[in-house]
Design an enzyme around this catalytic site. Structure first.
Site, PDB file in Angstrom:
ATOM      1  N   HIS A  94     110.954  25.816  12.265  1.00 28.35           N
ATOM      2  CA  HIS A  94     110.386  25.826  10.920  1.00 28.35           C
ATOM      3  C   HIS A  94     110.238  24.374  10.500  1.00 28.35           C
ATOM      4  O   HIS A  94     111.237  23.643  10.404  1.00 28.35           O
ATOM      5  CB  HIS A  94     111.284  26.597   9.958  1.00 28.35           C
ATOM      6  N   GLU A 132     112.584  22.547   8.095  1.00 30.96           N
ATOM      7  CA  GLU A 132     114.028  22.563   8.362  1.00 30.96           C
ATOM      8  C   GLU A 132     114.300  21.435   9.340  1.00 30.96           C
ATOM      9  O   GLU A 132     114.180  21.600  10.554  1.00 30.96           O
ATOM     10  CB  GLU A 132     114.449  23.937   8.883  1.00 30.96           C
ATOM     11  N   HIS A 190     118.220  25.522  13.139  1.00 34.08           N
ATOM     12  CA  HIS A 190     117.492  25.756  11.891  1.00 34.08           C
ATOM     13  C   HIS A 190     118.238  25.150  10.707  1.00 34.08           C
ATOM     14  O   HIS A 190     119.210  24.421  10.873  1.00 34.08           O
ATOM     15  CB  HIS A 190     117.309  27.260  11.673  1.00 34.08           C
ATOM     16  N   GLU A 210     122.297  27.574  12.059  1.00 37.86           N
ATOM     17  CA  GLU A 210     121.841  27.074  10.754  1.00 37.86           C
ATOM     18  C   GLU A 210     122.744  25.898  10.384  1.00 37.86           C
ATOM     19  O   GLU A 210     123.956  26.061  10.273  1.00 37.86           O
ATOM     20  CB  GLU A 210     121.940  28.174   9.703  1.00 37.86           C
ATOM     21  N   HIS A 219     122.396  82.852  38.372  1.00 37.51           N
ATOM     22  CA  HIS A 219     122.681  84.081  39.102  1.00 37.51           C
ATOM     23  C   HIS A 219     124.027  83.885  39.790  1.00 37.51           C
ATOM     24  O   HIS A 219     124.189  82.984  40.615  1.00 37.51           O
ATOM     25  CB  HIS A 219     121.581  84.380  40.135  1.00 37.51           C
ATOM     26  N   GLU A 279     124.469  83.061  43.506  1.00 38.59           N
ATOM     27  CA  GLU A 279     123.758  81.912  44.066  1.00 38.59           C
ATOM     28  C   GLU A 279     124.594  80.675  43.738  1.00 38.59           C
ATOM     29  O   GLU A 279     124.505  80.104  42.655  1.00 38.59           O
ATOM     30  CB  GLU A 279     122.345  81.838  43.496  1.00 38.59           C
ATOM     31  N   HIS A 283     119.094  77.284  41.850  1.00 39.10           N
ATOM     32  CA  HIS A 283     119.223  78.653  42.337  1.00 39.10           C
ATOM     33  C   HIS A 283     119.404  78.658  43.855  1.00 39.10           C
ATOM     34  O   HIS A 283     119.547  77.608  44.480  1.00 39.10           O
ATOM     35  CB  HIS A 283     117.968  79.463  41.964  1.00 39.10           C
ATOM     36  N   GLU A 340     115.293  76.038  44.307  1.00 34.75           N
ATOM     37  CA  GLU A 340     115.968  76.934  45.239  1.00 34.75           C
ATOM     38  C   GLU A 340     116.553  76.070  46.354  1.00 34.75           C
ATOM     39  O   GLU A 340     115.832  75.358  47.051  1.00 34.75           O
ATOM     40  CB  GLU A 340     114.976  77.937  45.812  1.00 34.75           C
TER      41      GLU A 340
END
Length: 1397
Positions: A136, A139, A246, A339, A583, A586, A690, A781
């Site tokens: 800036h 500054e 800054h 700062e 299931h 399974e 599954h 599967e």
């Protein structure tokens, strides 16, 4: 993603040397010969200066006269600073090199002084750090102190051991001014920046112009050449540490500087290196005498303090587009913002003091570049350096990459770490247990082997610190000792000491791979439960076990979530799930998921892939959705059905609501639990594991005709992509001939198939995921045998573990981002993301975050939300990874003239603004859930008969007299009192400005659950008043009226545990009270029942904003009308209110009543139904409330059983508490306001017409409040004698109603025409009448000598004739004023008008 560092509140985030002219003036009396010699020297030496070109690393060879000793008494402008820097670069050319990285808007060079030993060459082994000042322009302390720092380092090199070591071992870059144009416009003594030099010459704030991770920075590149040059510089140099200097206060600020929500102040935006950043900021602050106090005492903010002199950037205030965040996220570099002074451009007399304050801090901060871990990464076969290798530290989700010499520098605090090196085409390597000690960095080198046929999991080696002899570390090749050991050595080295570190090298035959599961066996329920509890307790930092419900036989449906923050959803982090064993027979998926849990837990922190997945994904794993079925299944089952279904013998994968087929089977508890789970979490991707074949199956699973044919969903390409991602990692699956012994003709190209093209499955889970949530699910599967022998389980893991990991990676594809309110930066929940030409929308989660899976390509995306203008954007999805796309939406608002007004909050009363925030917090995120959790009270549930109910209500008024008031509305047939309990902070005062909600129970005596819930709710509110601030605020801002039982006679007859009995449903006269509410006498056959009359009188008071009635016999919420009318006025709002209740009920929103005793067997969308569709009848309480009380009412059916056992009341209370609280929040939404005339006088009884239909009326004080569904609405205000007013309002689903003011003008119209027109017309008419009368009179006078009978009679009855003429004249006048005037009598209005004439 991008972020940057910013200057706070206009604050920025500068040893000076004398100039040549001063030197010559002070030596003006020296001998002329010396002067002549000097002139000749200047002529032949200075003139032929090597010109400095614009670009990186162009050396300055200018010469100038000797410099005076710096006195720190003046600022340097651009010309003076340039001259001085060139002089120093020439004088100290062995350690200094001046170059420009670019130019400012006005063509000034962006000078950078590089300070290090041998500054003209890049050599390995020296970390790069930088300081940037004067970003800036106004500054200025930063600009000056950096010039002083340059001089200090150059002049003390070789004299001061500390400075000599720092310059020798570090590559230091100093940019005194990033904004030289702004500096030239600034004014000395300007402390607040009024002179306007902050921005660059194009008036752009450079510290708001870097790419940001949370925001889109819209700045033209040609307007910010300074930022463009710095970005290029950052990316090329790979700095390790940086400071951005800054002014404007005194503090050290660290990332992040902004957040996704962009809350202006107070929001801590934490980076994963937060502790490290705090350490770096403290290093600067503690060496600064003012900063370390934390009390800068700046004149403009005298009370501002910073603990220890440091602050998180976003917590201080939100700064999008800043430089420090950009460095961290894109440049390998950790940067903080310092700062330095309260005054931005203090007088030059302050410079010496400021240099003294900052000198030690500047040096100490530079030294921090040598902490942590450092080293080299080389190629194993030829030893060449490997650039751009990712260096990953387990548990810290921020990686950096190696530089051109394969060197890296990873700043870390003291501790033990697992560090990995990962490069494309090479085996990754992880070194575990790396010890980082305080002070100098630990050296850790890597040697990576090219990928061949070795396993892809990488190599893990232990870290063993050793003591080594001195050597130099400047050349990575010279510091390596070839060994066959896999041990990595630790060396702590300084600038003047050397060491010979051993490298982490891959052995010829790798012995260390990711830790593989060891627990291969079939786990029955109890065994599985212990396994899950063991890993949840043993890996608490990443594993969390929870249950989503219970099976039909009361077994827990466990889910293990694995993530770096496993207990909460982190906005931006996708949610993924695996479900297995749907299931029961399974079983391979069940065991694979247990193996996966083991694998993820044991390899987190050591295996880079696992660590990355866990850090960036929230992974939910449900090993068994059907634990009951599993318990009866049998090992060795190849293709059987024993255990497939749940214990109620229903197939869970045919039990979900279906888009093409009505599922008539009752919804099972496992299905309901999963549906509820999916609605509660923002899952993005899922797989359902599954068995019975070997293929990945994707939606749709069925079609309208029920035929076996390809049923394509809108996201068919995405599903194919994710399905192939799995199948390609399973070689056998990818072949496409899965079970040749069982199904010889079966073939799946690439091992994937469309579900319906395989076979038709109505009621499947994967389609329900896609159609009802944001989640994309496939069905995998896993093998031809459903329940294989335990000895085969390791083979299944070998075949599938890479595929399981690769599939999780797919959740990180497509686009992701936030949908944010552009005004306040908060996320917008339930916003819709639409992709053009893909007919499938997804919605944002509570924080406004979303994920949208897409295949690579360019798309047109639209984000829309109720009450907001839609935003469209093009986005390109990359081949790998995800594209970040954020949307910032603008609210749709308009004033009565159709103009977009200012945001009302800009002028909002502070108290109202606080309340708006209060309602928003409860409406978004976990606000209501947190309220429920924070207000747990001990309760003793039982059913209360009339006497005990009355005593309970009186007890509330005795114990909480300041907030309760008990009223009798009337009596029942058997003279039991109909009680109404009001809860408010001023229960006996009419506060018409506050919304009023009515909660009614017990209209049917045989359904007393509502009564008990309302009694408990009343006690809950009273007990928490004054203790819980949220409950206290709700009561203070709301008038709550509770009617627990309006049919006490029927309740006395009903009996517990009678789920379907009608005994007690009616009152003593046998009348169903919910069929007795009639507002028109013509509709009523008999006199209203006393209970009905009591409630009707209350409803007709009209002051209510919302009513909720609790009943039983089903599980849903209904809205008006019960009578069969079409269409329903304001249906959108009525349905929305019912949805709010159902959405906050854990079961109701699933839409499954679960009640076998009624006709509502199918799925009811969102658990909400128009009442007439459930059971149509006349005379209902809710219809009466809407039609005559002008108050919307919904009826909530709390459960299937009308009179369940008392032991179930606690569960019913838990299910309904949040929903009841949501009604107290919802009653504050919609639109509210006050109607008054131009003088400010409130207008009572004005009619507010909503969207041309529904009407509400203003109460005392002119107040009105109406609930409306989210969106845009038209409001008309009508009052006698005033002009009608129209206004458009926008209603949000999560904001309190903003107050509007409607001002009426007097209605100057007569008969609908402007008053001026009517008066002019009347005057003309009267004139015409008078003229006509005169003509008649003249004619009559001219014929006065004629003696006809008619005229004789006229003269004889002159008075009567004149009266007749006057009446005729008046009649004519009225005819002119009203085309339909026929009445010969004169109205009051006519008389008033005649008087005015």
């Amino acid at each position: 993603m991008f972020t940057f560092s910013f200057h706070k509140s206009g604050c920025s985030r500068g040893k000076r040397v004398g100039n040549m002219a001063t030197y010559l003036r002070e030596h003006r009396h020296t001998a002329p010969k010396l002067c002549a010699s000097l002139f000749v020297f200047l002529l032949f030496v200075v003139v032929p200066i090597t010109a400095l070109s614009v670009g990186e690393a162009r050396l300055v060879r200018s010469n100038t006269a000797a410099k005076e000793v710096e006195d720190h008494t003046k600022y340097y402008n651009y010309v003076q600073m340039t001259r001085l820097l060139k002089f120093m670069a020439l004088k100290y050319s062995h350690i200094a090199n001046l170059s420009s990285i670019g130019q400012s808007v006005q063509g000034r060079e962006l000078w950078v002084m590089r300070i290090t030993k041998d500054p003209n060459a890049d050599v390995p082994g020296k970390p790069k750090c930088k300081y940037v000042g004067n970003m800036h322009g106004d500054e200025t302390i930063s600009r000056q102190v950096l010039v002083y720092l340059v001089e200090y380092l150059l002049t003390r090199y070789g004299e001061d051991p500390r400075i000599t070591e720092l310059v020798t071992s570090t590559d230091i870059y100093v940019m005194p001014s990033m904004n030289p144009d702004g500096f030239e416009r600034s004014r000395e003594g300007d402390c607040s920046g009024d002179a306007g030099g902050r921005s660059n010459a194009r008036n752009v704030d450079l510290n708001r112009s870097f790419p940001d991770q949370f925001d889109q920075i819209n700045v033209q590149q040609e307007d910010i050449p300074e930022v463009t040059a710095v970005i290029k510089w950052i990316l090329e140099k790979k700095f390790v540490l940086s400071g951005n200097l800054h002014g404007g206060t005194v503090v050290a600020s660290y990332p992040f500087d902004d957040s996704a929500s962009h809350v202006m102040q107070g929001y801590y935006s934490r980076s994963v290196d937060d502790n490290l950043f705090k350490h770096l900021a403290l290093t600067y602050a503690k060496n600064h005498p003012v900063m370390r106090t934390g009390e800068p005492k700046c004149p403009d903010t005298p009370d501002e303090t910073f603990e220890d002199g440091i602050v998180n950037g976003a917590k201080w205030y939100d700064v999008p587009g800043g430089m420090q965040d950009y460095n961290y996220l894109n440049g390998n570099c950790l940067e903080i913002t310092m700062e330095l002074s309260c005054c931005k451009f203090p007088p030059a007399s302050e410079l010496k003091k400021e240099w003294d304050y900052n000198r030690e801090s500047l040096i100490a901060y530079l030294e921090q570049v040598h902490i942590g871990v450092r080293g080299y990464v080389k190629e194993a076969t030829n030893g060449t350096a490997l650039p751009d290798v990712r260096i990953m530290v387990a548990g810290i989700n921020h990686n950096l990459t190696t530089a051109q010499f394969g060197d890296y520098y990873r700043l870390l605090l003291p501790g033990t770490y697992n560090v990995s090196a990962i490069a494309t085409g090479y085996m990754s390597m992880t070194v575990v247990g790396v010890q980082v000690v305080e002070g100098k960095a630990t050296e850790l080198n890597f040697t990576l082997a090219p990928l061949g046929n070795e396993p892809t999991g990488g190599i893990t080696v232990p870290f063993t610190p050793t003591t080594t002899g001195p050597t130099t570390t400047s050349d990575p090749d010279s510091t390596s000792i070839e060994t066959s050991s896999t041990t990595s050595e630790m060396v702590t080295s300084g600038a003047n000491e050397s060491s010979t570190p051993q490298e982490a090298r891959p052995p010829a035959q790798p012995e260390h791979q990711p830790i593989q599961p060891q627990d291969f066996r079939h786990h029955h329920y109890n065994d599985m439960e212990l396994f899950l509890r063991r890993y949840s307790n043993g890996f608490r930092s990443i594993a969390h076990l929870y249950s989503i419900g219970k099976s039909a036989e009361d077994r827990e449906l466990y889910v293990m979530v694995i993530s770096d923050n496993p207990t909460v959803h982190e906005p931006g982090e996708p949610e993924f799930k695996y479900i297995a064993n749907m299931h029961g027979n399974e079983v391979v998926g069940r065991e694979l998921l247990l193996n996966l849990i083991e694998y993820l837990c044991h390899n987190y922190g050591s295996d880079p892939e696992v660590t990355q997945l866990v850090n960036t994904t929230r992974i939910h794993i449900m090993p068994s959705m059907n634990p009951d079925g599993y318990e009866i299944a049998r090992e060795g089952d190849v293709r059987g059905y024993t255990g497939r279904n749940n214990s109620n013998n229903f197939d869970l994968n045919r039990n979900f609501p279906d888009q093409f087929t009505t599922i008539t089977e009752p919804r099972q508890p496992e299905t309901i639990a999963v549906m509820n789970w999916l609605k509660s979490n923002p899952f993005v991707l899922s797989a359902n594991l599954h068995g019975g074949s070997l293929v990945v199956n994707y939606p749709y699973d069925d079609d309208k005709q029920g035929r076996t044919e390809y049923s394509k969903c809108p996201d068919d390409k995405v599903f194919k992509q994710v399905a192939r991602a799995y199948s390609q990692e399973n070689a056998l699956m990818h072949k496409g001939h899965p079970c040749e012994d069982l199904y010889r003709s079966e073939f799946f190209e690439d091992g994937i198939t469309n579900g319906a093209n395989w076979y038709n499955v109505p009621g499947g889970m994967q389609d329900w995921n896609y159609l009802n949530t944001n989640c994309f699910e496939v069905t995998i599967e896993l093998g031809c045998v459903k329940y294989p022998k335990a000895q085969h389980l390791p083979l299944y893991w070998d075949q599938n573990h890479r595929a399981l990991l690769q599939y999780i990676h797919q959740v990180h594809r497509g686009v992701k981002g936030m949908v944010i309110d552009i005004k306040d930066g908060t996320g917008i929940p339930n916003a819709t993301i639409t992709v053009e030409e893909i007919d499938h929308q997804i919605t944002t989660h509570l924080a406004g975050d979303y994920w949208r899976l897409l295949v690579p390509g360019t798309y047109h995306l639209t984000a829309s939300a109720q009450g907001y203008n839609s935003v469209k954007i093009y986005a390109t999805v990359p081949e790998e990874g995800v594209e970040l796309v954020d949307f910032r939406l603008t609210r749709m608002r308009s004033d009565p003239n159709g103009q977009a007004p200012m945001d009302p909050r800009a002028t909002q009363d502070p108290a109202e603004e606080v309340f708006q925030s209060f309602i928003k917090d409860l409406s978004l995120g976990q606000g209501l859930e947190q309220l429920v959790q924070s207000t747990v009270t001990e309760s003793s549930f039982r059913y209360r008969r009339y006497k005990e109910l009355s005593e309970f209500l009186r007890g509330l008024t005795f114990n909480f007299p300041k907030i309760t008031s008990l009223h009798s509305l009337g009596q029942s047939v058997e003279y039991r009192t109909i009680w109404a309990l009001e809860i408010s902070n001023k229960p006996d005062e009419p506060e018409t400005a506050e919304p009023k909600i009515r909660l009614v129970g017990g209209i049917h005596g045989n359904a007393p659950v509502g009564t008990e819930l309302l009694l408990e709710f009343a006690a809950f509110l009273c007990i928490n008043y004054g203790k819980n601030p949220t409950i206290t605020r709700l009561i203070n801002e709301t008038r709550i009226v509770i009617l627990p039982s309006i049919n006490p006679d029927g309740r006395e007859l009903a009996r517990e545990k009678q789920c379907t009995s009608t005994v007690g449903m009616t009152n003593t006269h046998g009348k169903d009270l919910d069929t007795d509410f009639f507002g028109n006498a013509s509709q009523r056959v008999v006199e209203a029942q006393p209970e009905t009359r009591a409630v009707m009188d209350l409803i007709l008071e009209r002051g209510f904003t919302l009513s909720v009635a609790l009943d039983g016999g089903s599980l849903l919420a209904t809205y008006p009308y019960d009578k069969p009318v079409q269409p329903v006025e304001n249906e959108e709002t009525l349905k929305y209110l019912a949805n709010v209740y159902a959405r906050n009920h854990p079961k109701m929103h699933l839409g499954d009543t679960g009640c076998s005793s009624n006709d509502q067997m199918g799925n009811i969308p969102d658990g909400v139904l128009r009442a007439a569709e459930r059971q149509s009848h006349m005379g209902s309480m809710k219809d009466f409330s809407v039609d005559f009380g002008h108050c919307p009412e919904i009826t909530v059916y709390t459960g299937c059983c009308l009179f369940p056992p008392a032991v179930q009341l606690a569960t019913l209370w838990a299910e309904n508490r949040k929903a009841l609280l949501s009604m107290l929040v919802e009653v504050h939404k919609g639109v509210r306001g006050v109607v008054k005339d131009k003088s400010g006088k409130p207008i009572v009884g004005a009619m507010i017409v909503l969207n041309g239909g529904v009407r509400v009326f203003t109460a005392e004080g002119g107040y009105f409040h109406a609930l409306l569904a989210p969106g845009n609405h038209n409001i008309e205000a009508v009052a006698d004698g005033y002009q009608q007013q129209r206004q458009e309002v926008v209603v949000s689903s999560y904001e309190a109603a903003s107050s509007i003011i409607i001002e009426f003008d007097m209605d100057n119209r007569i008969f609908g025409l402007p008053r001026e027109f009517v008066v002019a017309t009347a005057a003309a008419s009267m004139t015409a009448l008078v003229v006509t009368a005169c003509i008649i009179w003249c004619v009559c006078s001219a014929k006065s000598n004629q003696q006809k009978d008619g005229f004789h009679r006229l003269r004889q009855h002159r008075d009567d004739y004149e009266d007749e003429i006057r009446l005729t004249s008046m009649g004519s006048k009225k005819s002119l004023l009203s085309n339909e005037f026929q009445d010969e009598s004169e109205s009051d209005e006519d008389a008033l008008y005649a008087n005015k004439l």
